[in-house]
Design a protein around this motif. Structure first.
Motif, PDB file in Angstrom:
ATOM      1  N   ASP A  88      14.996  21.839 -34.243  1.00 25.39           N
ATOM      2  CA  ASP A  88      13.846  22.749 -34.192  1.00 25.39           C
ATOM      3  C   ASP A  88      14.355  24.180 -34.361  1.00 25.39           C
ATOM      4  O   ASP A  88      15.058  24.709 -33.491  1.00 25.39           O
ATOM      5  N   ALA A  89      14.000  24.803 -35.501  1.00 22.49           N
ATOM      6  CA  ALA A  89      14.522  26.142 -35.806  1.00 22.49           C
ATOM      7  C   ALA A  89      14.112  27.158 -34.733  1.00 22.49           C
ATOM      8  O   ALA A  89      14.816  28.148 -34.512  1.00 22.49           O
ATOM      9  N   ASP A  90      13.001  26.905 -34.028  1.00 24.78           N
ATOM     10  CA  ASP A  90      12.585  27.824 -32.961  1.00 24.78           C
ATOM     11  C   ASP A  90      13.631  27.905 -31.848  1.00 24.78           C
ATOM     12  O   ASP A  90      13.697  28.888 -31.126  1.00 24.78           O
ATOM     13  N   ASP A  91      14.421  26.824 -31.697  1.00 27.53           N
ATOM     14  CA  ASP A  91      15.476  26.831 -30.673  1.00 27.53           C
ATOM     15  C   ASP A  91      16.710  27.574 -31.154  1.00 27.53           C
ATOM     16  O   ASP A  91      17.628  27.828 -30.385  1.00 27.53           O
ATOM     17  N   GLN A  92      16.771  27.880 -32.446  1.00 24.40           N
ATOM     18  CA  GLN A  92      17.980  28.445 -33.042  1.00 24.40           C
ATOM     19  C   GLN A  92      17.865  29.953 -33.285  1.00 24.40           C
ATOM     20  O   GLN A  92      18.801  30.691 -33.055  1.00 24.40           O
ATOM     21  N   LEU A  93      16.690  30.371 -33.773  1.00 26.90           N
ATOM     22  CA  LEU A  93      16.522  31.768 -34.167  1.00 26.90           C
ATOM     23  C   LEU A  93      16.199  32.594 -32.927  1.00 26.90           C
ATOM     24  O   LEU A  93      15.371  32.201 -32.118  1.00 26.90           O
ATOM     25  N   ARG A 135      11.885  40.246 -42.509  1.00 28.26           N
ATOM     26  CA  ARG A 135      10.710  39.690 -41.807  1.00 28.26           C
ATOM     27  C   ARG A 135      11.067  39.293 -40.381  1.00 28.26           C
ATOM     28  O   ARG A 135      12.190  38.901 -40.094  1.00 28.26           O
ATOM     29  N   ALA A 136      10.073  39.375 -39.497  1.00 28.55           N
ATOM     30  CA  ALA A 136      10.268  38.946 -38.106  1.00 28.55           C
ATOM     31  C   ALA A 136      10.399  37.425 -38.076  1.00 28.55           C
ATOM     32  O   ALA A 136       9.600  36.717 -38.700  1.00 28.55           O
ATOM     33  N   THR A 137      11.411  36.935 -37.341  1.00 29.82           N
ATOM     34  CA  THR A 137      11.674  35.488 -37.363  1.00 29.82           C
ATOM     35  C   THR A 137      10.507  34.680 -36.799  1.00 29.82           C
ATOM     36  O   THR A 137      10.266  33.563 -37.230  1.00 29.82           O
ATOM     37  N   HIS A 138       9.778  35.267 -35.828  1.00 32.95           N
ATOM     38  CA  HIS A 138       8.695  34.482 -35.213  1.00 32.95           C
ATOM     39  C   HIS A 138       7.433  34.472 -36.073  1.00 32.95           C
ATOM     40  O   HIS A 138       6.462  33.820 -35.728  1.00 32.95           O
ATOM     41  N   MET A 139       7.481  35.196 -37.191  1.00 36.00           N
ATOM     42  CA  MET A 139       6.294  35.219 -38.053  1.00 36.00           C
ATOM     43  C   MET A 139       6.525  34.507 -39.375  1.00 36.00           C
ATOM     44  O   MET A 139       5.966  34.887 -40.406  1.00 36.00           O
ATOM     45  N   LEU A 140       7.356  33.471 -39.346  1.00 34.46           N
ATOM     46  CA  LEU A 140       7.636  32.719 -40.567  1.00 34.46           C
ATOM     47  C   LEU A 140       7.001  31.341 -40.480  1.00 34.46           C
ATOM     48  O   LEU A 140       6.690  30.858 -39.389  1.00 34.46           O
ATOM     49  N   LYS A 145      11.511  29.198 -41.444  1.00 33.59           N
ATOM     50  CA  LYS A 145      12.372  29.290 -40.253  1.00 33.59           C
ATOM     51  C   LYS A 145      13.576  28.364 -40.410  1.00 33.59           C
ATOM     52  O   LYS A 145      14.695  28.711 -40.067  1.00 33.59           O
ATOM     53  N   LYS A 146      13.292  27.181 -40.924  1.00 33.21           N
ATOM     54  CA  LYS A 146      14.355  26.191 -41.097  1.00 33.21           C
ATOM     55  C   LYS A 146      15.423  26.729 -42.069  1.00 33.21           C
ATOM     56  O   LYS A 146      16.619  26.620 -41.833  1.00 33.21           O
ATOM     57  N   ARG A 147      14.948  27.318 -43.165  1.00 33.59           N
ATOM     58  CA  ARG A 147      15.898  27.873 -44.139  1.00 33.59           C
ATOM     59  C   ARG A 147      16.711  28.994 -43.506  1.00 33.59           C
ATOM     60  O   ARG A 147      17.913  29.129 -43.753  1.00 33.59           O
ATOM     61  N   ALA A 148      16.033  29.843 -42.686  1.00 34.87           N
ATOM     62  CA  ALA A 148      16.745  30.954 -42.033  1.00 34.87           C
ATOM     63  C   ALA A 148      17.802  30.412 -41.071  1.00 34.87           C
ATOM     64  O   ALA A 148      18.928  30.933 -41.008  1.00 34.87           O
ATOM     65  N   ALA A 149      17.458  29.355 -40.342  1.00 35.30           N
ATOM     66  CA  ALA A 149      18.409  28.769 -39.387  1.00 35.30           C
ATOM     67  C   ALA A 149      19.616  28.200 -40.127  1.00 35.30           C
ATOM     68  O   ALA A 149      20.768  28.370 -39.701  1.00 35.30           O
ATOM     69  N   ILE A 150      19.364  27.557 -41.259  1.00 36.37           N
ATOM     70  CA  ILE A 150      20.466  26.986 -42.047  1.00 36.37           C
ATOM     71  C   ILE A 150      21.328  28.119 -42.616  1.00 36.37           C
ATOM     72  O   ILE A 150      22.559  28.050 -42.606  1.00 36.37           O
TER      73      ILE A 150
END
Ligand code: ATP
Ligand code: MG
Length: 278
Positions: A88-93, A135-140, A145-150
């Protein structure tokens, strides 16, 4: 050569169900390993042991053949070498913007601002999200988000990259960009390990496969053997990959010789079919 190894790991979450029940797994340098198995089989729990986030109740994690320690210094060295992209990218960013988030790891490695910026630019470009840098991470969206986490993990260039269901929720183009990035990372020396429910992805992309069931590995070996082992696959609640089934069917009708390899990619399956058609 075995880089990272789990030996008889057992683990139960506090007050919870036993999640690992004596789990053995080997990660070999340079061989892509896919981890498959049903929901709740212990895949995520194992990955969290492989980068030291969770500590087993018994059993060991061996890095380069040596037992890993859990002091702050040892954990920091361990995580430098072994990257993990969470399910879950929310746990990463956690940083405010995408670029800040991706730069955190490289800066933490002690790279200069300039080197870190270069790593960030490369990682964002590779994942095709350069336009999301500020961009703000919580507004993706979920996939963004997944791509940003990777991208964050890619920018670290770890020795082993553990990815927990990396393609789940990515669109088709996102998945194909992602596989390209993984190949580039691999060319720079990273060994890839990923969990997935997609047997066709494992057939196409993995060298080795480990099948998980109820906190144990019930089979580990070459993808070309394990994924067509019907007994082992059905124990893990999985079906043989589609292209493998086509190849096996062609073999059983005598249209593919017994020693010819089964098609691993769509293009080779189509070539095979057009050759058969004459
Ligand atoms: N935070 C937690 N607290 C308590 N129990 C947990 C926790 N996380 C997972 N578990 C339990 O541990 C077991 C293994 O879970 P895990 O998340 O490792 O499975 P998984 O193979 O990754 O499944 P999925 O395919 O759904 O991602 C399950 O029985 C699950 O209910
Ligand atoms: Mg999981």
């Amino acid at each position: 050569m075995i880089l990272l190894e789990a030996h008889g790991l057992t683990y139960a979450y506090p007050g919870g169900f036993p999640a690992l029940l004596g789990l053995d797994l080997r990660i070999e340098r340079g061989r892509r390993l896919a981890i498959l198995g049903p929901n709740g089989a212990g895949k995520t729990t194992l990955l969290l042991h492989l980068n030291g986030t969770l500590r087993p109740a018994s059993g060991q994690v061996l890095l380069d053949g040596a037992t890993t320690g859990y002091t702050r210094a040892e954990l920091s060295n361990w995580r430098r070498r072994i990257g993990l992209v969470l399910q879950d990218a929310d746990d990463q960013l956690f940083a405010a913007s995408v670029a800040e988030d991706v730069s955190f790891g490289p800066l933490n490695l002690g790279l200069s601002d300039e080197e870190a910026r270069q790593r960030v630019d490369e990682a964002l470009a590779a994942l095709h999200i350069a336009d999301l840098a500020d961009r703000a991470t919580h507004m993706l969206s979920f996939g963004q988000k997944k791509r940003a986490a990777i991208a964050g993990a890619v920018a670290m260039r770890p020795e082993i990259l553990l990815l927990d269901e990396p393609t789940a929720g990515l669109d088709q183009l996102g998945s194909s960009h992602f596989l390209t990035v993984l190949k580039q990372l691999e060319a720079m020396g990273t060994t890839l390990v990923f969990t997935t429910h997609d047997v066709d992805l494992a057939w196409h992309f993995a060298d080795d496969v480990a099948l998980f069931k109820a906190g144990r590995v019930i089979a580990q070996g070459a993808a070309s053997d394990i994924l067509i082992d019907e007994a082992a696959m059905s124990q893990a609640g999985l079906k043989t990959p589609f292209l493998a089934r086509i190849g096996l069917e062609l073999r059983s009708c005598g249209l593919l010789s017994a020693n010819a390899p089964l098609p691993r990619e769509e293009t080779s399956a189509l070539q095979l079919l057009s050759r058969i058609r004459g």
